[in-house]
Design a protein around this motif. Sequence first.
Motif, PDB file in Angstrom:
ATOM      1  N   GLN A  50       0.811  -1.214   0.000  1.00 18.99           N
ATOM      2  CA  GLN A  50       0.000   0.000   0.000  1.00 18.99           C
ATOM      3  C   GLN A  50       0.853   1.276   0.000  1.00 18.99           C
ATOM      4  O   GLN A  50       0.327   2.362   0.211  1.00 18.99           O
ATOM      5  N   SER A  51       2.127   1.149  -0.253  1.00 24.37           N
ATOM      6  CA  SER A  51       3.042   2.281  -0.100  1.00 24.37           C
ATOM      7  C   SER A  51       2.742   3.445  -1.037  1.00 24.37           C
ATOM      8  O   SER A  51       3.140   4.564  -0.764  1.00 24.37           O
ATOM      9  N   ASP A  52       2.022   3.197  -2.112  1.00 22.88           N
ATOM     10  CA  ASP A  52       1.714   4.285  -3.044  1.00 22.88           C
ATOM     11  C   ASP A  52       0.323   4.880  -2.809  1.00 22.88           C
ATOM     12  O   ASP A  52      -0.152   5.694  -3.592  1.00 22.88           O
ATOM     13  N   GLN A  53      -0.315   4.493  -1.715  1.00 22.74           N
ATOM     14  CA  GLN A  53      -1.650   5.001  -1.413  1.00 22.74           C
ATOM     15  C   GLN A  53      -1.575   6.285  -0.585  1.00 22.74           C
ATOM     16  O   GLN A  53      -0.586   6.541   0.090  1.00 22.74           O
ATOM     17  N   SER A  56      -0.662   5.970   3.159  1.00 20.42           N
ATOM     18  CA  SER A  56       0.609   5.399   3.597  1.00 20.42           C
ATOM     19  C   SER A  56       1.440   6.450   4.328  1.00 20.42           C
ATOM     20  O   SER A  56       1.252   7.649   4.161  1.00 20.42           O
ATOM     21  N   LYS A  62       8.651  -0.204   1.919  1.00 20.68           N
ATOM     22  CA  LYS A  62       8.396   0.038   0.502  1.00 20.68           C
ATOM     23  C   LYS A  62       8.890  -1.110  -0.391  1.00 20.68           C
ATOM     24  O   LYS A  62       8.479  -1.234  -1.518  1.00 20.68           O
TER      25      LYS A  62
END
Length: 89
Positions: A50-53, A56, A62
């Motif tokens: 979910q690091s690009d949400q 986050s 990452k």
Amino acid sequence: MNLEKLFEALDDVKKERLLQIDKWGYQRHPYPVWLTILVEEVGEVAQAMQSDQIWSKDTDDKDLYNELIQVAAVAVAIAEQVREEHGQR
């Protein structure tokens, strides 16, 4: 199926398992302790996925591949203990 990629991933799990042994020694735990360790590692996988949400955090993991390798290596450690305790080959 790309066997080369499969073997690379398995090799990375082996390398991670050896790093874990170097760092923590040869560990044996009650299964609930192993579950805690495994779930913590799975949580890091969830963070990386979910690091690009929007929700986050900068501190979230990452590197999805590395986190998955760590989960697999912990699972291998648990499997080693199970085999040892149950006399499996």
